[in-house]
Write a protein that holds these residues in place. Structure first.
Motif, short mmCIF file in Angstrom:
data_model
loop_
_atom_site.label_atom_id
_atom_site.label_comp_id
_atom_site.label_asym_id
_atom_site.label_seq_id
_atom_site.Cartn_x
_atom_site.Cartn_y
_atom_site.Cartn_z
N MET A 1 8.10 -56.28 5.54
CA MET A 1 7.25 -55.14 5.13
C MET A 1 5.95 -55.64 4.49
N LEU A 2 4.85 -54.96 4.81
CA LEU A 2 3.57 -55.32 4.20
C LEU A 2 3.57 -54.90 2.73
N ASP A 3 2.92 -55.70 1.90
CA ASP A 3 2.89 -55.38 0.48
C ASP A 3 1.63 -54.55 0.17
N VAL A 4 1.63 -53.32 0.70
CA VAL A 4 0.48 -52.44 0.49
C VAL A 4 0.73 -51.58 -0.75
N PRO A 5 -0.21 -51.57 -1.71
CA PRO A 5 0.04 -50.74 -2.90
C PRO A 5 0.14 -49.27 -2.51
N ALA A 6 1.08 -48.56 -3.13
CA ALA A 6 1.28 -47.14 -2.81
C ALA A 6 0.02 -46.35 -3.19
N LYS A 7 -0.36 -45.42 -2.30
CA LYS A 7 -1.53 -44.59 -2.59
C LYS A 7 -1.14 -43.58 -3.67
N PRO A 8 -1.95 -43.49 -4.76
CA PRO A 8 -1.57 -42.54 -5.80
C PRO A 8 -1.57 -41.11 -5.26
N ALA A 9 -0.69 -40.29 -5.80
CA ALA A 9 -0.59 -38.90 -5.36
C ALA A 9 -1.89 -38.17 -5.66
N ALA A 10 -2.27 -37.28 -4.75
CA ALA A 10 -3.46 -36.46 -5.01
C ALA A 10 -3.11 -35.44 -6.09
N ARG A 11 -4.06 -35.18 -6.96
CA ARG A 11 -3.81 -34.27 -8.08
C ARG A 11 -4.63 -32.99 -7.94
N PHE A 12 -4.07 -31.93 -8.46
CA PHE A 12 -4.73 -30.63 -8.43
C PHE A 12 -5.07 -30.24 -9.87
N ILE A 13 -6.37 -30.16 -10.17
CA ILE A 13 -6.83 -29.91 -11.55
C ILE A 13 -7.64 -28.62 -11.60
N THR A 14 -7.34 -27.77 -12.57
CA THR A 14 -8.12 -26.54 -12.70
C THR A 14 -8.77 -26.45 -14.07
N PHE A 15 -9.91 -25.75 -14.10
CA PHE A 15 -10.65 -25.50 -15.35
C PHE A 15 -10.68 -23.99 -15.58
N GLU A 16 -10.37 -23.58 -16.80
CA GLU A 16 -10.31 -22.16 -17.12
C GLU A 16 -11.00 -21.89 -18.45
N GLY A 17 -11.25 -20.61 -18.70
CA GLY A 17 -11.87 -20.19 -19.96
C GLY A 17 -12.85 -19.06 -19.70
N GLY A 18 -13.48 -18.59 -20.76
CA GLY A 18 -14.42 -17.47 -20.63
C GLY A 18 -15.72 -17.89 -19.97
N GLU A 19 -16.67 -16.98 -20.02
CA GLU A 19 -17.97 -17.22 -19.37
C GLU A 19 -18.80 -18.18 -20.23
N GLY A 20 -19.44 -19.14 -19.58
CA GLY A 20 -20.40 -20.00 -20.26
C GLY A 20 -19.80 -21.08 -21.14
N VAL A 21 -18.49 -21.34 -21.03
CA VAL A 21 -17.87 -22.36 -21.89
C VAL A 21 -18.10 -23.79 -21.37
N GLY A 22 -18.65 -23.90 -20.15
CA GLY A 22 -18.97 -25.23 -19.62
C GLY A 22 -18.05 -25.71 -18.51
N LYS A 23 -17.35 -24.79 -17.87
CA LYS A 23 -16.41 -25.19 -16.80
C LYS A 23 -17.13 -25.88 -15.64
N SER A 24 -18.16 -25.23 -15.10
CA SER A 24 -18.86 -25.79 -13.93
C SER A 24 -19.46 -27.15 -14.27
N THR A 25 -20.02 -27.25 -15.47
CA THR A 25 -20.63 -28.52 -15.91
C THR A 25 -19.58 -29.63 -15.90
N GLN A 26 -18.39 -29.35 -16.43
CA GLN A 26 -17.36 -30.39 -16.52
C GLN A 26 -16.72 -30.67 -15.17
#
Ligand SMILES: Nc1ncnc2c1ncn2[C@@H]1O[C@H](COP(=O)(O)OP(=O)(O)O)[C@@H](O)[C@H]1O
Ligand SMILES: Cc1cn([C@H]2C[C@H](O)[C@@H](COP(=O)(O)OP(=O)(O)O)O2)c(=O)[nH]c1=O
Length: 227
Positions: A1-26
């Motif tokens: 077997m080839l010693d290929v490092p396992a690809k890390p799992a893809a992650r799903f991240i969400t940003f929440e909060g009221g209007e203008g708190v900086g979600k889009s910026t972050q």
């Protein structure tokens, strides 16, 4: 077997909060950080993210569903989310790309559910259908006094007015936004394994660093990749 490092799992991240708190910026800053580490990531938003969901976004935010009531609007947001999850989020995660979304299902819980008075059973049922098991791995709830956040958004509001667009949820009064803030805090408290509440009144740089440190603690594969 080839010693290929396992690809890390893809992650799903969400940003929440009221209007203008900086979600889009972050969201934008996080994308830059991930790309710098050669992690492929998709930036998306709700309502929207796919052509069909963007059509629903325009319909709701221009106020055309306002007279339908919060319950029917929760169904509309969920319909948009169903397409967003099945056409963009799930395929991206399955192909190994991280997904970063500016708002997701907690916004329906907070706006239509806890603040809008829609029955929790309806909110949960819609969520089960639309998410189809795709819960975020982590949700950042950016928290601050809405009066301060409004002052931030003032410039953006002027730009919007000039562009003759308007977002009717931004027009609700301050008291309503204070209840919305409490709703997001309650969601954070009820879901400590998924949600991280962060003070959003700090500088953009400091908040970006706090988000990055949290992700490194939560996902050790990130730290390992950074070496
Ligand atoms: N930490 C911060 N401190 C001061 N101003 C900020 C900060 N984060 C964002 N802003 C500014 O506040 C406004 C709203 O930010 P934005 O990211 O669009 O918020 P949201 O997506 O939550 O509505 C923008 O003009 C942005 O440049
Ligand atoms: C995703 C979602 C958004 N919304 C509202 C929140 C916002 O007022 C609006 C989205 O507009 P947007 O311009 O994206 O707001 P912001 O810049 O503050 O993130 O739609 C709901 O009421 N329910 C939902 O499920």
């Amino acid at each position: 077997m080839l010693d290929v490092p396992a690809k890390p799992a893809a992650r799903f991240i969400t940003f929440e909060g009221g209007e203008g708190v900086g979600k889009s910026t972050q969201v934008k800053r996080l994308l830059v950080r991930l790309n710098r580490m050669d992690i492929e990531a998709v930036r998306t938003r709700e309502p929207g993210g796919t052509p069909k969901a963007e059509a629903v976004r325009a319909f709701i935010l221009q106020g055309r569903s306002e007279s339908w009531g919060a319950g029917a609007e929760a169904v509309l947001f969920a319909a948009a989310r169903y397409d967003h999850v099945s056409s963009l989020i799930a395929p991206s995660l399955n192909s190994g790309k991280w997904v970063i979304s500016d708002r997701f299902h907690d916004s329906t819980r907070a706006y239509q559910g806890l603040t809008g008075g829609v029955d929790d059973k309806l909110i949960r049922g819609l969520e089960t259908l639309a998410l189809d098991g795709h819960q975020p791995d982590i949700t950042f709830i950016l928290d601050m006094d809405p009066a301060v956040a409004f002052a931030r958004v003032n410039n953006r509001e002027i730009e919007k007015a000039l562009a003759e667009t308007g977002d009717r949820f931004e027009k609700e009064d301050l008291e309503w936004h204070r209840r919305l803030r409490q709703a997001f805090l309650a969601i954070g408290k009820a879901n400590p394994e998924r949600c991280v509440v962060l003070p959003a009144g700090q500088s953009e740089d400091a908040l970006e660093q706090e988000i990055w440190d949290t992700l490194n603690r939560r996902f050790p594969e990130l730290e390992a990749k950074a070496g």
